[in-house]
Design a protein around this motif. Structure first.
Motif, short mmCIF file in Angstrom:
data_model
loop_
_atom_site.label_atom_id
_atom_site.label_comp_id
_atom_site.label_asym_id
_atom_site.label_seq_id
_atom_site.Cartn_x
_atom_site.Cartn_y
_atom_site.Cartn_z
N GLN A 109 0.81 -1.21 0.00
CA GLN A 109 0.00 0.00 0.00
C GLN A 109 0.85 1.27 0.00
OE1 GLN A 109 -3.33 -0.37 2.63
NE2 GLN A 109 -3.52 1.83 2.92
N LEU A 110 1.76 1.40 0.95
CA LEU A 110 2.59 2.60 1.03
C LEU A 110 3.54 2.69 -0.16
CD1 LEU A 110 3.29 5.13 2.57
CD2 LEU A 110 4.89 3.81 3.96
N GLU A 111 4.00 1.54 -0.64
CA GLU A 111 4.90 1.51 -1.79
C GLU A 111 4.22 2.10 -3.02
OE1 GLU A 111 6.91 -1.91 -4.61
OE2 GLU A 111 6.74 -2.30 -2.46
N ARG A 112 2.93 1.81 -3.20
CA ARG A 112 2.19 2.35 -4.35
C ARG A 112 2.07 3.87 -4.24
NH1 ARG A 112 -1.01 -2.10 -3.09
NH2 ARG A 112 -2.73 -0.82 -2.31
N PHE A 113 1.83 4.37 -3.05
CA PHE A 113 1.78 5.82 -2.85
C PHE A 113 3.12 6.46 -3.17
CE2 PHE A 113 -2.24 5.20 -0.83
CZ PHE A 113 -2.85 6.44 -0.78
N THR A 114 4.19 5.86 -2.69
CA THR A 114 5.53 6.41 -2.91
C THR A 114 5.87 6.44 -4.38
OG1 THR A 114 6.27 5.61 -0.75
CG2 THR A 114 7.97 6.13 -2.36
N GLU A 115 5.60 5.35 -5.06
CA GLU A 115 5.91 5.28 -6.50
C GLU A 115 5.10 6.28 -7.30
OE1 GLU A 115 5.90 2.02 -10.18
OE2 GLU A 115 5.55 1.36 -8.12
N ALA A 116 3.81 6.40 -6.98
CA ALA A 116 2.95 7.34 -7.70
C ALA A 116 3.41 8.78 -7.48
CB ALA A 116 1.50 7.17 -7.24
N GLU A 117 3.77 9.12 -6.25
CA GLU A 117 4.23 10.47 -5.96
C GLU A 117 5.55 10.76 -6.67
OE1 GLU A 117 4.87 13.44 -2.12
OE2 GLU A 117 5.00 11.28 -1.83
N GLN A 118 6.44 9.80 -6.71
CA GLN A 118 7.71 9.98 -7.42
C GLN A 118 7.49 10.22 -8.90
OE1 GLN A 118 9.83 6.40 -6.34
NE2 GLN A 118 10.71 7.31 -4.49
N ASN A 119 6.55 9.49 -9.50
CA ASN A 119 6.26 9.67 -10.92
C ASN A 119 5.70 11.05 -11.20
OD1 ASN A 119 7.15 7.10 -11.59
ND2 ASN A 119 5.12 6.18 -11.44
N LEU A 120 4.80 11.51 -10.35
CA LEU A 120 4.25 12.86 -10.52
C LEU A 120 5.34 13.91 -10.28
CD1 LEU A 120 0.74 12.66 -8.81
CD2 LEU A 120 1.29 12.52 -11.24
#
Length: 223
Positions: A197-208
């Protein structure tokens, strides 16, 4: 909308009565944050989790409309503030949203954007998004939600909101992410793979963040 000390934001937190662990968590998150006027509302429980969440959102919007709120924060009980959060930053971004005629600001998302376009230093327009744990909802969007009478219980709430809201923006850096409780009352994927769950948030924020850096680089060359 001036930023002054006595301004507060109507904030509605939905929580299932049986989830006392989540209620304790979310109360800790808002403790001492006087910029929020928090109302804790019992979430609607349904055998279909997404339908229960949608009914809970509609319940909140009815309450906000009756109260005459100009905007609200809709908050799920697994929201947690990131280190990027500050009262000053939130108020500035809400003001940006007013200027952009925003219907919705998303405090943090696990992805699902399809298309994203930076419009300012802190906001990106997105075609769609995932995660509803911290949403700024402007008054102009209230009736659109309330007029949606045919919610598809097979669809996710965030997908439905994405279809309804034309003017929706993700806040970057994120002001919110989700605390992992290792179970979910709404999303089957989070139920099956809670550790990601937190990994998905981190990856999405990094991409943005990468998109935002490109935007800022070209913007600086043009000014």
């Amino acid at each position: 909308m001036e930023l002054i000390e006595n301004i507060f934001i109507p904030t509605y937190v939905v929580n299932l009565r049986k989830r006392v662990d989540r209620l304790a968590h979310i109360k800790r998150e808002f403790a001492g944050r006087e910029e929020f006027k928090v109302t804790y509302m019992e979430a609607v429980e349904d055998t279909i989790g997404a339908l229960g969440l949608w009914k809970s959102l509609v319940k909140v919007i009815h309450e906000a409309k009756n109260a005459g709120d100009e905007l609200i924060i809709f908050c799920e009980d697994d929201h947690q503030f990131t280190s990027n959060y500050s009262k000053q930053k939130l108020f500035e971004i809400i003001q940006e949203g007013y200027k952009l005629n925003a219907e919705l600001l998303i405090g943090g998302s696990s992805g699902g954007f399809k298309t994203s376009l930076p419009v300012s230093e802190n906001l990106l327009w997105v075609q769609s998004y995932c995660s509803n744990q911290f949403l700024v909802i402007y008054k102009r969007f209230f009736d659109i939600i309330l007029q949606k009478m045919d919610f598809d219980p097979k669809k996710k709430v965030d997908n439905t909101i994405s279809d309804l809201a034309l003017s929706k923006f993700v806040i970057v850096p994120y002001l919110s992410n989700q605390k992992c409780f290792y179970y979910s009352d709404v999303t089957m994927f989070n139920q099956l793979y809670p550790e990601n769950q937190l990994e998905r948030f981190t990856e999405a924020e990094q991409n943005l963040g990468k998109i935002m850096k490109i935007y800022q680089m070209f913007r600086s060359k043009l000014t």
